[in-house]
Design a protein around this motif. Structure first.
Motif, PDB file in Angstrom:
ATOM      1  N   LEU A   1      60.427   8.906   8.704  1.00 31.49           N
ATOM      2  CA  LEU A   1      61.103   7.617   8.329  1.00 31.49           C
ATOM      3  C   LEU A   1      62.732   7.888   7.718  1.00 31.49           C
ATOM      4  N   ALA A   2      62.943   8.984   7.422  1.00 35.63           N
ATOM      5  CA  ALA A   2      64.286   9.495   6.961  1.00 35.63           C
ATOM      6  C   ALA A   2      65.114   8.828   8.123  1.00 35.63           C
ATOM      7  N   PRO A   3      66.229   8.092   7.871  1.00 35.92           N
ATOM      8  CA  PRO A   3      67.234   7.460   9.058  1.00 35.92           C
ATOM      9  C   PRO A   3      67.703   8.409  10.117  1.00 35.92           C
ATOM     10  N   LYS A   4      67.944   9.556   9.553  1.00 33.14           N
ATOM     11  CA  LYS A   4      68.643  10.390  10.585  1.00 33.14           C
ATOM     12  C   LYS A   4      67.622  11.070  11.621  1.00 33.14           C
ATOM     13  N   ARG A   5      66.529  11.323  11.078  1.00 30.99           N
ATOM     14  CA  ARG A   5      65.227  11.928  11.899  1.00 30.99           C
ATOM     15  C   ARG A   5      64.717  10.620  12.814  1.00 30.99           C
ATOM     16  N   PHE A   6      64.775   9.582  12.283  1.00 25.78           N
ATOM     17  CA  PHE A   6      64.054   8.350  12.976  1.00 25.78           C
ATOM     18  C   PHE A   6      64.973   7.932  13.994  1.00 25.78           C
ATOM     19  N   VAL A   7      66.078   7.977  13.803  1.00 24.49           N
ATOM     20  CA  VAL A   7      67.051   7.668  15.057  1.00 24.49           C
ATOM     21  C   VAL A   7      66.960   8.468  16.119  1.00 24.49           C
ATOM     22  N   THR A   8      66.980  10.028  15.702  1.00 23.07           N
ATOM     23  CA  THR A   8      66.931  10.852  16.650  1.00 23.07           C
ATOM     24  C   THR A   8      65.453  10.662  17.265  1.00 23.07           C
ATOM     25  N   LEU A   9      64.229  10.524  16.856  1.00 23.72           N
ATOM     26  CA  LEU A   9      63.212  10.401  17.555  1.00 23.72           C
ATOM     27  C   LEU A   9      63.252   9.353  18.382  1.00 23.72           C
ATOM     28  N   ALA A  10      63.861   7.985  17.749  1.00 21.19           N
ATOM     29  CA  ALA A  10      63.687   6.950  18.558  1.00 21.19           C
ATOM     30  C   ALA A  10      64.550   6.931  19.974  1.00 21.19           C
ATOM     31  N   HIS A  11      65.804   7.579  19.834  1.00 20.84           N
ATOM     32  CA  HIS A  11      66.442   8.118  21.135  1.00 20.84           C
ATOM     33  C   HIS A  11      65.910   8.509  21.997  1.00 20.84           C
ATOM     34  N   LEU A  12      65.066   9.781  21.636  1.00 16.42           N
ATOM     35  CA  LEU A  12      64.180  10.679  22.344  1.00 16.42           C
ATOM     36  C   LEU A  12      63.172  10.161  22.982  1.00 16.42           C
ATOM     37  N   SER A  13      62.596   9.045  22.526  1.00 20.35           N
ATOM     38  CA  SER A  13      61.473   8.408  22.934  1.00 20.35           C
ATOM     39  C   SER A  13      61.883   7.372  24.054  1.00 20.35           C
ATOM     40  N   GLN A  14      63.176   7.064  24.313  1.00 23.49           N
ATOM     41  CA  GLN A  14      63.818   6.344  25.331  1.00 23.49           C
ATOM     42  C   GLN A  14      64.249   6.952  26.555  1.00 23.49           C
TER      43      GLN A  14
ATOM     44  N   CYS B   1      63.837  17.267  24.416  1.00 23.46           N
ATOM     45  CA  CYS B   1      62.801  16.327  24.819  1.00 23.46           C
ATOM     46  C   CYS B   1      61.388  16.133  23.664  1.00 23.46           C
ATOM     47  N   LEU B   2      61.064  15.189  23.896  1.00 24.86           N
ATOM     48  CA  LEU B   2      59.935  14.939  22.854  1.00 24.86           C
ATOM     49  C   LEU B   2      59.009  15.737  23.421  1.00 24.86           C
ATOM     50  N   SER B   3      58.076  16.268  22.870  1.00 21.75           N
ATOM     51  CA  SER B   3      56.698  16.946  23.082  1.00 21.75           C
ATOM     52  C   SER B   3      55.727  15.857  23.394  1.00 21.75           C
ATOM     53  N   GLU B   4      54.515  16.152  24.001  1.00 24.65           N
ATOM     54  CA  GLU B   4      53.203  15.347  23.811  1.00 24.65           C
ATOM     55  C   GLU B   4      53.028  15.075  22.699  1.00 24.65           C
ATOM     56  N   SER B   5      53.078  15.824  21.864  1.00 23.52           N
ATOM     57  CA  SER B   5      52.475  15.748  20.303  1.00 23.52           C
ATOM     58  C   SER B   5      53.622  14.460  19.564  1.00 23.52           C
ATOM     59  N   GLY B   6      54.852  15.044  19.897  1.00 22.85           N
ATOM     60  CA  GLY B   6      56.077  14.028  19.315  1.00 22.85           C
ATOM     61  C   GLY B   6      56.180  12.523  19.978  1.00 22.85           C
ATOM     62  N   GLN B   7      55.588  12.473  21.167  1.00 18.07           N
ATOM     63  CA  GLN B   7      55.541  11.087  21.918  1.00 18.07           C
ATOM     64  C   GLN B   7      54.412  10.500  21.120  1.00 18.07           C
ATOM     65  N   ARG B   8      53.180  11.213  20.969  1.00 17.55           N
ATOM     66  CA  ARG B   8      52.114  10.594  20.361  1.00 17.55           C
ATOM     67  C   ARG B   8      52.444  10.071  18.937  1.00 17.55           C
ATOM     68  N   THR B   9      53.025  11.112  17.993  1.00 18.80           N
ATOM     69  CA  THR B   9      53.357  10.870  16.630  1.00 18.80           C
ATOM     70  C   THR B   9      54.278   9.660  16.733  1.00 18.80           C
ATOM     71  N   PHE B  10      55.365   9.597  17.636  1.00 24.62           N
ATOM     72  CA  PHE B  10      56.272   8.204  17.389  1.00 24.62           C
ATOM     73  C   PHE B  10      55.508   7.312  17.710  1.00 24.62           C
ATOM     74  N   LYS B  11      54.762   7.025  18.698  1.00 26.27           N
ATOM     75  CA  LYS B  11      54.096   6.064  18.938  1.00 26.27           C
ATOM     76  C   LYS B  11      53.037   5.255  17.843  1.00 26.27           C
ATOM     77  N   LYS B  12      52.386   6.192  17.242  1.00 23.84           N
ATOM     78  CA  LYS B  12      51.585   6.083  16.162  1.00 23.84           C
ATOM     79  C   LYS B  12      52.390   5.678  14.894  1.00 23.84           C
ATOM     80  N   LEU B  13      53.535   6.229  14.752  1.00 25.45           N
ATOM     81  CA  LEU B  13      54.705   5.623  13.501  1.00 25.45           C
ATOM     82  C   LEU B  13      55.013   4.222  13.919  1.00 25.45           C
ATOM     83  N   MET B  14      55.266   3.900  15.314  1.00 27.16           N
ATOM     84  CA  MET B  14      55.631   2.721  15.500  1.00 27.16           C
ATOM     85  C   MET B  14      54.695   1.577  15.385  1.00 27.16           C
TER      86      MET B  14
END
Length: 95
Positions: free
Chosen positions: A11-24, A73-86
């Motif tokens: 949830l730290a802003p810099k990490r969040f914005v990075t993950l959000a962009h990579l998820s798109q 790129c997001l890994s499969e784990s990263g994709q799952r983690t970001f979706k769960k976070l959202m």
């Protein structure tokens, strides 16, 4: 609702914005990711190293013309983690 469901590092802003962009996107090069997030080279490098250590992203290097580029790129784990976070954020927000 429980705050413990939320990972403060993600949830730290810099990490969040990075993950959000990579998820798109399917993948991003370092320069494009830096432009999209507005992060400094040092900040983005640190964040990517942390996310890679947590196995949330994959980093690779390729040659383009005479120069090397870093691809992210997001890994499969990263994709799952970001979706769960959202989902968790939306549930807490009442959406």
């Amino acid at each position: 609702m429980n705050y413990q469901e939320l990972d403060p590092l993600l949830l730290a802003p810099k990490r969040f914005v990075t993950l959000a962009h990579l998820s798109q996107v399917e993948r991003a090069d370092f320069a494009g990711l830096q432009a999209a997030t507005g992060l400094s080279t040092a900040d983005l490098s640190k964040i990517l190293k942390d996310l890679e250590n947590r196995e949330l992203i994959h980093l690779s290097k390729e040659r383009k013309d005479r120069y090397g580029i870093t691809l992210v790129c997001l890994s499969e784990s990263g994709q799952r983690t970001f979706k769960k976070l959202m989902k968790t954020l939306n549930r807490i927000a009442g959406e």
